[in-house]
Design an enzyme around this catalytic site. Structure first.
Site, PDB file in Angstrom:
ATOM      1  N   GLU A 163       0.829  -1.223   0.000  1.00 55.90           N
ATOM      2  CA  GLU A 163       0.000   0.000   0.000  1.00 55.90           C
ATOM      3  C   GLU A 163       0.854   1.261   0.000  1.00 55.90           C
ATOM      4  O   GLU A 163       0.672   2.160   0.830  1.00 55.90           O
ATOM      5  CB  GLU A 163      -0.936   0.006   1.210  1.00 55.90           C
ATOM      6  N   GLU A 218      -5.794  -8.302  -0.586  1.00 53.59           N
ATOM      7  CA  GLU A 218      -6.485  -7.979   0.664  1.00 53.59           C
ATOM      8  C   GLU A 218      -7.913  -7.603   0.315  1.00 53.59           C
ATOM      9  O   GLU A 218      -8.147  -6.878  -0.659  1.00 53.59           O
ATOM     10  CB  GLU A 218      -5.859  -6.770   1.395  1.00 53.59           C
TER      11      GLU A 218
HETATM   12  P1  P53 Z   1      -6.906  -2.392   9.650  1.00 54.15           P
HETATM   13  C1  P53 Z   1      -6.066   2.071   5.599  1.00 54.15           C
HETATM   14  C2  P53 Z   1      -6.941   1.939   4.514  1.00 54.15           C
HETATM   15  C3  P53 Z   1      -6.967   0.767   3.787  1.00 54.15           C
HETATM   16  C4  P53 Z   1      -6.126  -0.269   4.136  1.00 54.15           C
HETATM   17  O1  P53 Z   1      -6.678  -2.450   8.079  1.00 54.15           O
HETATM   18  C5  P53 Z   1      -5.254  -0.139   5.190  1.00 54.15           C
HETATM   19  C6  P53 Z   1      -5.206   1.025   5.919  1.00 54.15           C
HETATM   20  C7  P53 Z   1      -4.258   1.194   7.060  1.00 54.15           C
HETATM   21  O2  P53 Z   1      -4.732   0.603   8.198  1.00 54.15           O
HETATM   22  O3  P53 Z   1      -4.357  -1.082   5.557  1.00 54.15           O
HETATM   23  C8  P53 Z   1      -4.354  -2.386   5.028  1.00 54.15           C
HETATM   24  O4  P53 Z   1      -6.005  -3.424  10.229  1.00 54.15           O
HETATM   25  C9  P53 Z   1      -3.007  -2.971   5.390  1.00 54.15           C
HETATM   26  C10 P53 Z   1      -3.070  -4.020   6.451  1.00 54.15           C
HETATM   27  C11 P53 Z   1      -4.224  -3.728   7.380  1.00 54.15           C
HETATM   28  C12 P53 Z   1      -5.507  -3.864   6.572  1.00 54.15           C
HETATM   29  O5  P53 Z   1      -5.510  -2.983   5.480  1.00 54.15           O
HETATM   30  O6  P53 Z   1      -6.550  -1.041  10.024  1.00 54.15           O
HETATM   31  O7  P53 Z   1      -2.287  -3.447   4.278  1.00 54.15           O
HETATM   32  O8  P53 Z   1      -1.825  -4.062   7.079  1.00 54.15           O
HETATM   33  O9  P53 Z   1      -4.276  -4.531   8.496  1.00 54.15           O
HETATM   34  C13 P53 Z   1      -6.764  -3.643   7.380  1.00 54.15           C
HETATM   35  O10 P53 Z   1      -8.342  -2.743   9.867  1.00 54.15           O
END
Ligand code: P53
Length: 474
Positions: A177, A372
């Site tokens: 990201e 993801e």
């Molecule tokens: P969490 C922000 C917006 C979209 C994805 O996020 C993001 C974030 C930053 O948090 O992060 C990604 O755990 C990232 C992972 C993360 C996952 O999304 O905040 O690549 O490390 O855990 C989910 O709910």
């Protein structure tokens, strides 16, 4: 029109080292930026401390204790029928400080063991080199990615990883990201992406663009090295893809939404095309940013384009034009009344996934990889040790349906689908354990209390069937 997913479609799940491994100081591991992030919640941002303070809790020190449970966890992934499993290599297990000449053998060995365990079950490891976990030493001594020297340290790390694991790992990504830092007002985002701690008078935007430039150059160098070591390696970039919709059909809103997407996604343009888009070069001029971008850098970018585009998809954004075309993520987003949000305010928008897949295909013409997707939710372990997560099944089902339309009807070239946090882990934005994504429940709370036992949720059995039928039964 294709009938369904190809037989080699990579169903699986995704995690990142610092969010689940724990063992933050074991076997020679150095401290990473994640080891200095305290527990937060949706209203209270995580704090970044200078030292590890004894009265604070640092969730990444423990993660879900995957370091000691990985064999059991990989077995559970295999029970679900996973074809691929995405994780990252914690930079600090390999180079504890980041600027050493020689790697830490015990760290390298851990990933050998993990990859061997996955391959034993025919699960392909998919690996991110840098996922929010750079060595803290590089932050304290060099200022993180604000310093050009860090390019060489990263490239050395990448080189060691490709050399060591190329026969075990085919799919790689350089920076997780990389575009999250578009929101340069977010202290946490820029720290996680680039290891930068802003001072009060810093021009945050300029620093962000400069750091991102060094990362893009480092990525392009890594791509070239990886291909030189093993031409069969597939090395991709990784973007947080949140499509940005206009708030209305007013032409100004539409134009502004386009500019917002271009601003968030130019990183992908550079990774894929090997050069900066004109609008951004013109923007740097307008702002009189004397960027450190050398001729040699431009050559490296040109020669190190990626093989595929990996991305996360959680939510969509919307914007409304006010009085400027300069997209500022921290103030320009507006709620979309057509879309519901989860308990952390993230907009749930399955159709946006199909839109995103088509958008990227038209813009970049590269294979895509969903690495993801998912919904953070509160789960309850019942007295008979079950988790009835119908809300998670519903979210994933709706997204897989849209993904399927993109593959089958729109003929988007998609490598696979690896939903996030396939086993419960520490949230990146809040540090909570209770913001859960997993098919597998981990019995631990936000403060690290619990048995750390693993329990399949209802979604585990549902996803197992999705994989077994290659997406025919959703
Ligand atoms: P969490 C922000 C917006 C979209 C994805 O996020 C993001 C974030 C930053 O948090 O992060 C990604 O755990 C990232 C992972 C993360 C996952 O999304 O905040 O690549 O490390 O855990 C989910 O709910």
């Amino acid at each position: 029109m294709q009938k369904s997913f190809n037989n080699n479609f990579l169903w699986g799940g995704a995690v990142a080292a610092h969010q689940l491994e724990g063992a933050y100081d074991k076997d020679g591991k150095g401290l990473s930026i994640a080891d200095f992030m305290t527990l937060g919640n949706k209203d209270q941002p995580r704090k970044i401390t200078k030292t590890i303070e004894s009265d604070k809790y640092y969730p990444n020190h423990v993660g879900n204790d995957f370091y000691h449970h990985y064999k059991e966890d990989v077995k559970l992934m295999s029970d679900m029928g996973f074809k691929a499993f995405r994780t990252s290599i914690a930079w600090t297990r390999i180079f504890p400080n980041g600027d050493e000449q020689t790697p830490n053998e015990a760290g390298l060995k851990f990933y050998d063991n993990l990859f061997d365990e996955l391959l034993k079950y025919n699960i392909q490891p998919v690996v991110t080199l840098s996922h929010f976990e750079m060595p803290i030493h590089l932050v304290n001594k060099y200022g993180g990615w604000s310093n050009r020297k860090v390019i060489d340290f990263f490239v050395r790390f990448a080189h060691v990883c490709f050399e060591r694991y190329h026969s075990k790992v085919k799919y790689w990504m350089t920076f997780n990201e990389i575009n999250n830092q578009t929101n340069y007002q977010s202290t946490l985002s820029v720290y996680e992406n680039s290891g930068i701690k802003f001072k009060p008078n810093d021009d945050r935007q300029k620093l962000m663009y400069q750091a991102a430039h060094y990362e893009l150059v480092a990525s392009a160098e890594a791509v070239q090295i990886g291909h030189a070591i093993d031409p069969s390696l597939q090395i991709g970039c990784m973007l947080a893809f949140c499509p940005i919709y206009p708030n209305s059909s007013k032409p100004e809103d539409v134009l502004f939404a386009q500019r917002a997407m271009d601003t968030r996604l130019y990183f992908g343009d550079v990774h894929v095309n090997g050069h900066y888009p004109n609008f951004l070069l013109s923007y740097f001029q307008k702002k009189q940013y004397d960027m450190d971008i050398t001729k040699n850098d431009l050559q490296i970018l040109e020669n190190g384009t990626v093989d595929y585009v990996a991305f996360s998809y959680y939510m969509s954004f919307s914007v409304k034009y006010t009085d400027h075309m300069d997209y500022r993520e921290y103030q320009d987003l507006v709620p979309n009344p057509n879309i519901k949000t989860n308990d952390w305010g993230w907009a749930i928008d399955p159709v946006g996934l199909r839109y995103s897949l088509n958008w990227m295909t038209s813009r970049w013409h590269k294979p895509l990889f969903i690495v993801e997707n998912g919904v953070g939710a509160y789960d309850e372990l019942t007295p008979d040790l079950k988790v009835h997560d119908t809300y998670r099944i519903e979210y994933l089902r709706n997204h897989i349906r849209e993904m399927k339309k993109a593959v089958v009807e729109d003929e988007v070239d998609l490598i696979g689908y690896l939903p996030w946090g396939c086993i419960d882990l520490v949230s990146a934005s809040t540090g909570e354990m209770k913001k859960r994504y997993g098919f597998i429940y981990v019995d631990a709370d936000d403060y690290g209390n619990g048995s750390y036992k693993r329990y399949p949720k209802d979604s585990f059995y549902w996803y197992k069937n999705v994989i077994a039928t290659n997406g025919n039964e959703i």
